[in-house]
Scaffold this motif. Structure first.
Motif, PDB file in Angstrom:
ATOM      1  N   ARG A   1       1.168 109.975  26.727  1.00 57.04           N
ATOM      2  CA  ARG A   1       0.307 110.432  25.648  1.00 57.04           C
ATOM      3  C   ARG A   1       0.793 109.845  24.330  1.00 57.04           C
ATOM      4  O   ARG A   1       1.936 109.420  24.201  1.00 57.04           O
ATOM      5  CB  ARG A   1       0.280 111.950  25.617  1.00 57.04           C
ATOM      6  CG  ARG A   1      -0.079 112.557  26.982  1.00 57.04           C
ATOM      7  CD  ARG A   1      -0.439 114.004  26.911  1.00 57.04           C
ATOM      8  NE  ARG A   1      -1.727 114.197  26.243  1.00 57.04           N
ATOM      9  CZ  ARG A   1      -2.236 115.396  25.966  1.00 57.04           C
ATOM     10  NH1 ARG A   1      -1.547 116.498  26.260  1.00 57.04           N
ATOM     11  NH2 ARG A   1      -3.399 115.518  25.363  1.00 57.04           N
TER      12      ARG A   1
ATOM     13  N   ARG B   1      -6.952 115.374  19.633  1.00 58.66           N
ATOM     14  CA  ARG B   1      -6.483 115.142  21.005  1.00 58.66           C
ATOM     15  C   ARG B   1      -5.893 116.416  21.600  1.00 58.66           C
ATOM     16  O   ARG B   1      -6.071 116.693  22.779  1.00 58.66           O
ATOM     17  CB  ARG B   1      -5.421 114.037  21.030  1.00 58.66           C
ATOM     18  CG  ARG B   1      -5.977 112.643  20.975  1.00 58.66           C
ATOM     19  CD  ARG B   1      -4.877 111.608  21.074  1.00 58.66           C
ATOM     20  NE  ARG B   1      -5.437 110.276  20.974  1.00 58.66           N
ATOM     21  CZ  ARG B   1      -5.699 109.492  22.015  1.00 58.66           C
ATOM     22  NH1 ARG B   1      -5.434 109.924  23.232  1.00 58.66           N
ATOM     23  NH2 ARG B   1      -6.210 108.296  21.849  1.00 58.66           N
TER      24      ARG B   1
ATOM     25  N   SER C   1      -6.538 102.907  21.135  1.00 60.16           N
ATOM     26  CA  SER C   1      -6.190 104.086  21.926  1.00 60.16           C
ATOM     27  C   SER C   1      -5.956 103.749  23.383  1.00 60.16           C
ATOM     28  O   SER C   1      -5.648 104.638  24.183  1.00 60.16           O
ATOM     29  CB  SER C   1      -7.307 105.129  21.817  1.00 60.16           C
ATOM     30  OG  SER C   1      -8.512 104.614  22.383  1.00 60.16           O
TER      31      SER C   1
ATOM     32  N   GLU D   1      -8.427 111.548  27.853  1.00 64.28           N
ATOM     33  CA  GLU D   1      -7.571 110.372  27.708  1.00 64.28           C
ATOM     34  C   GLU D   1      -7.647 109.409  28.882  1.00 64.28           C
ATOM     35  O   GLU D   1      -7.264 108.251  28.745  1.00 64.28           O
ATOM     36  CB  GLU D   1      -6.135 110.822  27.461  1.00 64.28           C
ATOM     37  CG  GLU D   1      -6.005 111.607  26.164  1.00 64.28           C
ATOM     38  CD  GLU D   1      -4.583 112.063  25.883  1.00 64.28           C
ATOM     39  OE1 GLU D   1      -3.647 111.533  26.489  1.00 64.28           O
ATOM     40  OE2 GLU D   1      -4.429 112.980  25.045  1.00 64.28           O
TER      41      GLU D   1
ATOM     42  N   VAL E   1     -12.395 106.129  22.635  1.00 65.29           N
ATOM     43  CA  VAL E   1     -11.987 107.373  21.992  1.00 65.29           C
ATOM     44  C   VAL E   1     -13.201 108.162  21.494  1.00 65.29           C
ATOM     45  O   VAL E   1     -13.255 109.377  21.651  1.00 65.29           O
ATOM     46  CB  VAL E   1     -10.969 107.090  20.862  1.00 65.29           C
ATOM     47  CG1 VAL E   1     -11.586 106.280  19.755  1.00 65.29           C
ATOM     48  CG2 VAL E   1     -10.379 108.365  20.345  1.00 65.29           C
TER      49      VAL E   1
ATOM     50  N   HIS F   1      -2.253 103.883  21.956  1.00 61.72           N
ATOM     51  CA  HIS F   1      -1.626 104.130  23.253  1.00 61.72           C
ATOM     52  C   HIS F   1      -0.222 103.537  23.235  1.00 61.72           C
ATOM     53  O   HIS F   1      -0.025 102.419  22.778  1.00 61.72           O
ATOM     54  CB  HIS F   1      -2.457 103.494  24.364  1.00 61.72           C
ATOM     55  CG  HIS F   1      -2.083 103.975  25.725  1.00 61.72           C
ATOM     56  ND1 HIS F   1      -1.123 103.366  26.489  1.00 61.72           N
ATOM     57  CD2 HIS F   1      -2.527 105.028  26.454  1.00 61.72           C
ATOM     58  CE1 HIS F   1      -1.003 104.016  27.639  1.00 61.72           C
ATOM     59  NE2 HIS F   1      -1.841 105.023  27.643  1.00 61.72           N
TER      60      HIS F   1
ATOM     61  N   TYR G   1      -9.064 104.039  30.818  1.00 58.03           N
ATOM     62  CA  TYR G   1      -8.937 104.689  29.510  1.00 58.03           C
ATOM     63  C   TYR G   1     -10.293 104.654  28.807  1.00 58.03           C
ATOM     64  O   TYR G   1     -10.738 103.591  28.376  1.00 58.03           O
ATOM     65  CB  TYR G   1      -7.894 103.973  28.653  1.00 58.03           C
ATOM     66  CG  TYR G   1      -6.515 103.949  29.249  1.00 58.03           C
ATOM     67  CD1 TYR G   1      -5.715 105.083  29.279  1.00 58.03           C
ATOM     68  CD2 TYR G   1      -5.998 102.780  29.802  1.00 58.03           C
ATOM     69  CE1 TYR G   1      -4.445 105.066  29.832  1.00 58.03           C
ATOM     70  CE2 TYR G   1      -4.723 102.752  30.360  1.00 58.03           C
ATOM     71  CZ  TYR G   1      -3.953 103.891  30.369  1.00 58.03           C
ATOM     72  OH  TYR G   1      -2.697 103.864  30.920  1.00 58.03           O
TER      73      TYR G   1
END
Length: 330
Positions: free
Chosen positions: A116, A131, A267, A203, A196, A161, A193
């Motif tokens: 994370r 998040r 991300s 996630e 976002v 990320h 992934y």
């Protein structure tokens, strides 16, 4: 730390069943990220299901040249494996750049994919974070964001990320295998992934309760000539502020094939497909490399304090491709 239960799983179906029986359960691999988040209160599982004893710790080279990597393979074993070093050197380099030896000895391939973000607002439970708490806001947009995203971000989240390994896997079109109570499944890393958007708390595209069982790298002869370069704020082990996994095949000065993935700018690991399209069929020159980098970074949207990343990433792409070209000519 909240009290939690602990179970050790010895087969995949048993591990999946244990998770399915408790919505607040989590799989535990090396624990190098999850346990840290438990200590700060970000993660509060009621049950940990230890998967380190599952028979998923092998690395096997397929007859066609691809590679199968079990989910419980440690980062140390992955980086040291001769087939990884020979056929996918950028992957070994990425893993070695990612953490100290002690952490690599514990961290697993499956856990690495599920890391994370290290955004300070995410890890501080006294602050809002979309998040961690959907709908609470993203204070990084107007706050500390020097090392945050310049590609694919949104007003809802600008975190990056943290994985180095996943950047190399993205360059080589990795496929992630998983198991659920309904049976096995696969996800290409391009779809693993999700963007976002307005749901940064989602996630990965894994189904609920899914256990990652392995990663497959398709045959990619170009990967044998590959490199991973990482820029960080200190020489010792630290998370990237920019990174590139690249592979290049050049014949008579013309780019026949290229793979590029960027890290610490989005991300997710960012596959640089616009840059790849510009390069294939063109000259392997510094000018062409710069033009390809500009094509990829045309979509960048920097915040007030992280615009430097655009220039840094441009220079890093050119440097990696130039180094690979010089390697070809030797």
């Amino acid at each position: 730390m909240r009290e939690f239960g602990y179970e050790r799983a010895f087969d995949v179906s048993g591990a999946v069943a244990l998770i399915g029986s408790d919505p607040d359960a989590r799989f535990l691999g090396g624990g190098t990220n999850l346990v840290d988040l438990m200590k700060t209160g970000v993660e509060r599982p009621a049950l940990l299901v230890d998967v380190r004893e599952l028979p998923l710790d092998r690395i096997e080279l397929d007859r066609d040249g691809g590679l199968r990597i079990g989910a419980t393979v440690t980062n140390s074993d992955l980086a040291a494996h001769p087939d990884v070093r020979r056929h996918y050197p950028a992957l070994a380099q990425a893993v070695l750049a990612g953490a100290s030896g002690q952490l690599r000895n514990m961290a697993t391939v499956g856990g690495n994919l599920l890391q994370r973000t290290r955004c300070g607002y995410f890890t501080d439970i006294s602050r809002p974070c979309n998040r961690r708490s959907p709908g609470s806001g993203c204070p990084a947009v107007g706050g500390e964001h020097r090392n945050h995203a310049i590609l694919g971000a949104s007003e809802h989240c600008v975190a990056t990320h943290p994985s180095d390994m996943a950047v190399a896997l993205a360059a080589f079109d990795a496929v992630i295998s998983y198991e659920t109570a309904d049976g096995p499944g696969e996800l290409p890393i391009d779809g693993f992934y999700p963007p976002v958007g307005d749901t940064p708390h989602i996630e990965t595209a894994l189904p609920p309760g899914a256990l990652i069982t392995g990663v497959t790298l398709p045959p990619a002869p170009v990967a044998a000539r590959s490199r991973y370069r990482k820029v960080r704020e200190r020489a010792s082990f630290a998370f990237a502020i920019s990174s590139v996994a690249g592979a290049l095949d050049v014949e008579d000065g013309v780019v026949r094939e290229v793979r590029l993935a960027l890290g610490a700018v989005a991300s997710m690991p960012w596959r640089a497909r616009a840059a790849e399209r510009v390069l294939v069929g063109g000259p392997a020159s510094a000018e062409a490399f710069a033009a390809a980098a500009d094509a990829e970074l045309a979509a960048a949207e920097a915040l007030p304090d992280n615009g430097y990343k655009v220039t840094l990433m441009r220079n890093l792409i050119v440097a990696v491709l130039t180094e690979l070209t010089e390697e070809v000519s030797r």
